[in-house]
Each structure stands twice: as structure tokens, then as C-alpha cells.
Design an enzyme around this catalytic site. Structure first.
Site, short mmCIF file in Angstrom:
data_model
loop_
_atom_site.label_atom_id
_atom_site.label_comp_id
_atom_site.label_asym_id
_atom_site.label_seq_id
_atom_site.Cartn_x
_atom_site.Cartn_y
_atom_site.Cartn_z
N GLU A 1 0.87 -1.18 0.00
CA GLU A 1 0.00 0.00 0.00
C GLU A 1 0.91 1.23 0.00
O GLU A 1 1.63 1.48 0.97
CB GLU A 1 -0.92 -0.06 1.23
CG GLU A 1 -1.79 1.15 1.41
CD GLU A 1 -2.55 1.54 0.15
OE1 GLU A 1 -3.21 0.68 -0.46
OE2 GLU A 1 -2.48 2.73 -0.23
N SER A 2 0.87 1.98 -1.10
CA SER A 2 1.84 3.06 -1.27
C SER A 2 1.70 4.15 -0.22
O SER A 2 2.69 4.75 0.19
CB SER A 2 1.72 3.65 -2.68
OG SER A 2 0.40 4.07 -2.94
N CYS B 1 4.28 -2.48 -8.48
CA CYS B 1 2.94 -2.09 -8.03
C CYS B 1 3.01 -0.87 -7.09
O CYS B 1 3.31 0.21 -7.58
CB CYS B 1 2.26 -3.31 -7.41
SG CYS B 1 0.48 -3.17 -7.49
N ARG C 1 -3.18 5.40 -9.66
CA ARG C 1 -3.41 4.36 -8.65
C ARG C 1 -4.74 3.65 -8.91
O ARG C 1 -5.68 4.26 -9.43
CB ARG C 1 -3.45 4.96 -7.25
CG ARG C 1 -2.13 5.54 -6.79
CD ARG C 1 -2.24 6.10 -5.38
NE ARG C 1 -2.54 5.08 -4.42
CZ ARG C 1 -3.40 5.21 -3.41
NH1 ARG C 1 -4.05 6.34 -3.23
NH2 ARG C 1 -3.60 4.22 -2.57
N ILE D 1 -2.91 -6.76 -8.89
CA ILE D 1 -3.72 -6.69 -7.68
C ILE D 1 -3.93 -5.22 -7.32
O ILE D 1 -2.98 -4.52 -6.94
CB ILE D 1 -3.02 -7.42 -6.50
CG1 ILE D 1 -2.70 -8.88 -6.89
CG2 ILE D 1 -3.89 -7.37 -5.25
CD1 ILE D 1 -1.75 -9.56 -5.93
N ARG D 2 -5.16 -4.74 -7.47
CA ARG D 2 -5.46 -3.31 -7.28
C ARG D 2 -4.32 -2.46 -7.87
O ARG D 2 -3.76 -1.58 -7.23
CB ARG D 2 -5.68 -2.98 -5.79
CG ARG D 2 -6.95 -3.59 -5.24
CD ARG D 2 -7.21 -3.21 -3.81
NE ARG D 2 -6.08 -3.49 -2.93
CZ ARG D 2 -5.75 -4.71 -2.51
NH1 ARG D 2 -6.45 -5.75 -2.85
NH2 ARG D 2 -4.70 -4.88 -1.73
N HIS E 1 2.80 -8.11 -10.23
CA HIS E 1 3.59 -8.89 -9.27
C HIS E 1 4.08 -10.17 -9.92
O HIS E 1 3.34 -11.16 -9.96
CB HIS E 1 2.72 -9.29 -8.07
CG HIS E 1 2.22 -8.14 -7.26
ND1 HIS E 1 2.90 -7.64 -6.19
CD2 HIS E 1 1.11 -7.41 -7.37
CE1 HIS E 1 2.23 -6.65 -5.66
NE2 HIS E 1 1.13 -6.47 -6.36
N GLU F 1 6.52 -11.79 -8.54
CA GLU F 1 7.08 -12.54 -7.40
C GLU F 1 6.08 -13.50 -6.77
O GLU F 1 6.47 -14.37 -6.01
CB GLU F 1 7.66 -11.57 -6.36
CG GLU F 1 6.66 -10.76 -5.54
CD GLU F 1 6.04 -9.59 -6.29
OE1 GLU F 1 6.36 -9.38 -7.48
OE2 GLU F 1 5.21 -8.90 -5.68
N1 GLN Z 1 -3.35 0.02 -4.70
C1 GLN Z 1 -2.10 -0.05 -4.01
C2 GLN Z 1 -1.53 1.33 -3.73
O1 GLN Z 1 -2.04 2.31 -4.15
C3 GLN Z 1 -1.07 -0.86 -4.78
C4 GLN Z 1 -1.50 -2.32 -4.82
C5 GLN Z 1 -0.35 -3.27 -4.85
O2 GLN Z 1 0.81 -2.93 -4.57
N2 GLN Z 1 -0.68 -4.51 -5.13
O3 GLN Z 1 -0.51 1.41 -3.09
#
Ligand code: GLN
Length: 199
Positions: A48-49, A79, A108, A136-137, A173, A175
């Protein structure tokens, strides 16, 4: 070559450490400024950034990482890590900041809540076969500056991997897909750069 650091404040840093271990690359978990000494590259994981932004300030890592990016340390952001490398964000939270370095605009959560996770295979410039990728998101790169090389896009043209000098950023991702090729690509960047952080 010195070890590759993995920023280990939040997110899937363990998976990145496992991939580097599988590739027999020495690693260090980066949690304090002292952990940056001697590294030849740095991975910023997904997660989560907004949290990585806050924790990197609390742990006094933000300023030294920005300085190392400016000095040419090879850095690989996946990500949330791509978000942390972007010079400009769309849909950031009000006080959210990044390390910056990549001359790109990153949006984002670009796939919205309806399609928030998916896996696919991608072509990747510099890798001779298709690679496995989990989104993923995920963010996407919505525009790039003149010095940015686009390494991968989705079939609809959305940009999901970029490189500018020693900075590599991807939306997805590898990994968590047992996909090592992008990490091998980054390790080769680190070997070529021969950077050794002096902090
Ligand atoms: N949505 C996340 C963010 O804004 C990033 C998602 C992720 O790293 N898989 O940080």
C-alpha cells in the site's frame, strides 16, 4: 556486486527476498538508513503506497532513498513500488508523496473495484518469452516522458512496465507467480551499474 536491498516496511517484501534467494543473489532487508550501506540495488515491493510513504518517513528512509535514486542506484518498484517511483500520481491521497525519479504519471487503482485482480501473460521487451503477471489493485502508467522506455503493455495498450536509466517500474507482481525473469532482468541491471551505496 553488493547485496540487493528489499525495502521491508510493508507489503510483499518476503516474496521478493525469496525470489532473490532462489537466484542466489545476496540480499538485505532495508528497515533503517544503515541498511542501505553497500547495496547495489533496491527493490520497493507491492503493498500500500500510502503506508510505505508514511513508514519510510517515520523510519527516516525517504530522504536517503531519494538521494540514492538521484545518484543512480538501480531501483525496481513493483505495483505500490512503481507508485513510489513515479514523479506524478493520479488518485493519490491528499498528503501522499513519492520518492520519485521516473518521469511518468501513474494512476493508482486504475482497474477499479470491478476488476481489481487478475493474472495474465505479457510480452516484455528484453525478455525472450512471455512472462506471468498478477495484477492486484494495480496502478497503470498513464503517460511517460521522453526518456522513458516502455517495456510492456496490456493488449489494450495500457502501459504496465517502464524503464528510465537505472529505474525499473512495473504495475504487476511476478514474485507471486514463480516468475523470476523480471528479477533476473533487474539483477543484470545491477551487475551492469556496479553501484555501491556509500551511506
Ligand atoms: N493500490 C495499491 C496502492 O495504491 C497498490 C497495490 C499493490 O501494490 N498490489 O498502493
Amino acid at each position: 556486486m553488493g547485496p540487493i536491498g528489499v525495502l521491508s516496511l510493508q507489503g510483499d517484501f518476503r516474496e521478493h527476498l525469496e525470489v532473490l534467494n532462489a537466484l542466489s543473489v545476496p540480499t538485505v532487508r532495508v528497515r533503517t538508513p544503515e541498511d542501505l550501506a553497500g547495496i547495489s540495488g533496491l527493490i520497493i515491493p507491492g503493498g500500500e503506497s500510502t503506508v510505505i510513504d508514511k513508514l519510510s518517513k517515520i523510519y527516516e528512509l525517504s530522504i536517503p532513498i531519494k538521494a540514492l535514486v538521484a545518484e543512480g542506484l538501480p531501483v525496481f518498484g513493483t505495483c505500490a513500488g512503481l507508485i513510489m517511483l513515479a514523479n506524478e500520481l493520479l488518485d493519490a491521497t491528499e498528503s501522499q508523496e513519492t520518492f520519485g525519479g521516473l518521469d511518468v504519471v501513474v494512476q493508482r487503482n486504475a482497474f477499479g473495484s470491478q476488476v481489481d485482480s487478475f493474472e495474465t501473460e505479457l510480452d516484455f521487451k528484453g525478455i525472450a518469452r512471455k512472462i506471468s503477471a498478477a495484477f492486484i489493485r494495480a496502478p497503470i502508467v498513464s503517460s511517460v516522458g521522453p526518456d522513458v522506455d516502455i517495456l510492456s503493455t496490456l493488449p489494450n495498450g495500457q502501459i504496465v512496465a517502464v524503464r528510465q536509466g537505472n529505474l525499473l517500474g512495473i504495475s504487476f507482481h511476478p514474485e507471486i507467480c514463480e516468475e523470476y525473469a523480471v528479477h533476473e532482468y533487474f539483477v543484470a541491471m545491477c551487475r551492469t551499474a556496479k553501484f555501491a551505496a556509500s551511506n
